[in-house]
Write a protein that holds these residues in place. Structure first.
Motif, mmCIF file in Angstrom:
data_model
loop_
_atom_site.group_PDB
_atom_site.id
_atom_site.type_symbol
_atom_site.label_atom_id
_atom_site.label_comp_id
_atom_site.label_asym_id
_atom_site.label_seq_id
_atom_site.Cartn_x
_atom_site.Cartn_y
_atom_site.Cartn_z
ATOM 1 N N THR A 131 0.844 -1.188 0.000
ATOM 2 C CA THR A 131 0.000 0.000 0.000
ATOM 3 C C THR A 131 0.879 1.237 0.000
ATOM 4 O O THR A 131 2.073 1.177 0.259
ATOM 5 C CB THR A 131 -0.929 0.030 1.233
ATOM 6 O OG1 THR A 131 -0.122 0.055 2.414
ATOM 7 C CG2 THR A 131 -1.834 -1.180 1.253
ATOM 8 N N TYR A 171 -3.503 5.706 0.361
ATOM 9 C CA TYR A 171 -4.185 4.639 -0.374
ATOM 10 C C TYR A 171 -4.121 3.342 0.423
ATOM 11 O O TYR A 171 -4.015 2.253 -0.137
ATOM 12 C CB TYR A 171 -3.552 4.454 -1.760
ATOM 13 C CG TYR A 171 -3.798 5.631 -2.670
ATOM 14 C CD1 TYR A 171 -4.830 5.615 -3.602
ATOM 15 C CD2 TYR A 171 -3.014 6.775 -2.583
ATOM 16 C CE1 TYR A 171 -5.078 6.704 -4.424
ATOM 17 C CE2 TYR A 171 -3.258 7.880 -3.403
ATOM 18 C CZ TYR A 171 -4.288 7.827 -4.313
ATOM 19 O OH TYR A 171 -4.534 8.909 -5.127
ATOM 20 N N ASP A 193 -6.312 1.755 1.809
ATOM 21 C CA ASP A 193 -7.435 0.845 1.582
ATOM 22 C C ASP A 193 -7.230 -0.034 0.361
ATOM 23 O O ASP A 193 -8.042 -0.924 0.089
ATOM 24 C CB ASP A 193 -8.725 1.646 1.424
ATOM 25 C CG ASP A 193 -8.660 2.628 0.254
ATOM 26 O OD1 ASP A 193 -7.560 3.175 -0.005
ATOM 27 O OD2 ASP A 193 -9.703 2.866 -0.388
ATOM 28 N N GLN A 242 -9.810 -0.534 -5.467
ATOM 29 C CA GLN A 242 -9.207 -1.857 -5.564
ATOM 30 C C GLN A 242 -9.397 -2.420 -6.971
ATOM 31 O O GLN A 242 -8.493 -3.024 -7.546
ATOM 32 C CB GLN A 242 -9.827 -2.805 -4.532
ATOM 33 C CG GLN A 242 -9.173 -4.178 -4.481
ATOM 34 C CD GLN A 242 -7.730 -4.120 -4.013
ATOM 35 O OE1 GLN A 242 -7.376 -3.317 -3.158
ATOM 36 N NE2 GLN A 242 -6.881 -4.965 -4.575
#
Length: 348
Positions: free
Chosen positions: A2, A6, A8, A53
């Motif tokens: 990651t 960002y 997530d 994603q």
């Protein structure tokens, strides 16, 4: 896996024989890893549905860059959520490959081999994306109609990712590209101060009637002592006609009471008002009828106006991208809170 901002997103990784930077060959064949592309994997418990994603899994390993709505979403645009106008159907993730094919077509991905300029691609959050000007012009040139094209420009400007001057300059570089005629037409109709996609549709429908003397987006109105009265979604200062979009967020007693208070305030200052309802997007007949009736009433109003567009000294103008970019964080928190984005879509 990651990047800052960002967290997530879980970036796909390649097989690593040591099992450090990615799964070992044996692990990759097991149930704990999910294959997302040629030689690329994410842990099996990573949900592929969230839009960021989905973008990362589509782009990583292609050698290309997210463009169009996907690049704008990745860059933080409010209105580009990767869903079509029905609010349900996911849009394919557009990937710019330049003129060198490095990826195969697959479901959920739209590949573009339209050549790129040297400065078109940047890396943000660990992912290659095209710059906002490229992303917007890509999306506009593939719009189904003028309203969708204008909506893309206006909603990218909402988050200050692009301005009309910069987009116009970038468009001049797009020689002999498909859709450039629509892009140029949309630029002449775009506005940097639109706060939601339905406002674009209302504005274009309004302009098509030929009744507007001049149509302003989200312009603040003041009384003659400099007190802020209202900021209508659309306003024709020549005829003193204001337009508001009334979507589902206006349902309920409290929102309806506020709408009635606004209507009364318009009347008090000699301004004719009309509302476009969410159902009017499917059939504009009733909206157009209400629009003509409002102009007919406005033409018969006597007396001098008790409102003005002149902004008092205490007011901070936020009507252009340049003005908003110049705001301090504290000023943005105060002066942009009234924009209040709604969970809609910008699908064309």
């Amino acid at each position: 896996m990651t990047s800052d901002g960002y967290a997530d997103v879980v970036m796909p990784v390649r097989v690593d024989p040591a099992g450090v930077a990615g799964p070992t060959p044996g692990q990759a064949r097991g149930r704990r890893w999910r294959r997302v592309g040629k030689g690329l994997y994410v842990p099996a418990d990573v949900d592929p549905a969230p839009t960021r994603q989905r973008i990362a899994e589509a782009v990583r390993g292609t050698g290309g860059a997210a463009t169009g709505w996907a690049a704008l979403h990745w860059l933080g645009a409010t209105w580009f959520n990767g869903v079509r106008g029905d609010g349900l159907t996911p849009q394919a993730v557009p990937i710019a490959l330049d003129d060198r094919r490095q990826a195969r077509a697959r479901p959920g991905v739209a590949l573009s081999e339209d050549w790129l300029f040297d400065d078109d691609v940047i890396v943000v959050g660990g992912l290659r994306v095209t710059i906002p000007e490229r992303a917007v012009t890509y999306e506009v040139r593939r719009a189904w109609h003028l309203a969708g094209a204008v909506r893309t420009i206006d909603m990218a400007a909402f988050d200050d990712l692009v301005d009309i001057e910069g987009l116009t300059a970038y468009t001049e570089r797009l020689v002999a590209r498909g859709g450039v005629r629509l892009l140029r037409q949309a630029l002449t109709r775009a506005d940097e101060n639109v706060w939601s996609p339905p406002e674009v549709d209302m504005r274009i429908e309004w302009e098509h009637t030929g009744r507007a003397g001049s149509l302003l987006c989200n312009v603040p109105l003041f009384d003659l002592s400099g007190r802020h009265l209202l900021t209508p979604d659309l306003f024709d200062p020549v005829h003193a006609v204001a337009g508001e979009y009334n979507g589902a967020v206006h349902d309920g007693v409290a929102p309806r009471r506020r709408d009635l208070d606004r209507e009364e305030l318009y009347r008090r200052h000699g301004i004719e008002s009309l509302w476009m309802m969410s159902a009017d997007n499917r059939d504009t007949t009733r909206f157009v009828r209400r629009l003509h009736a409002a102009y007919d009433r406005a033409d018969g109003r006597p007396g001098a106006p008790t409102w003005t567009l002149t902004q008092p000294d205490w007011w901070v103008d936020t009507s252009t991208v340049a003005a908003r970019r110049a705001l301090t964080p504290d000023q943005r928190a105060r002066w942009l809170r009234r924009q209040n984005p709604k969970p809609l879509t910008c699908g064309s």
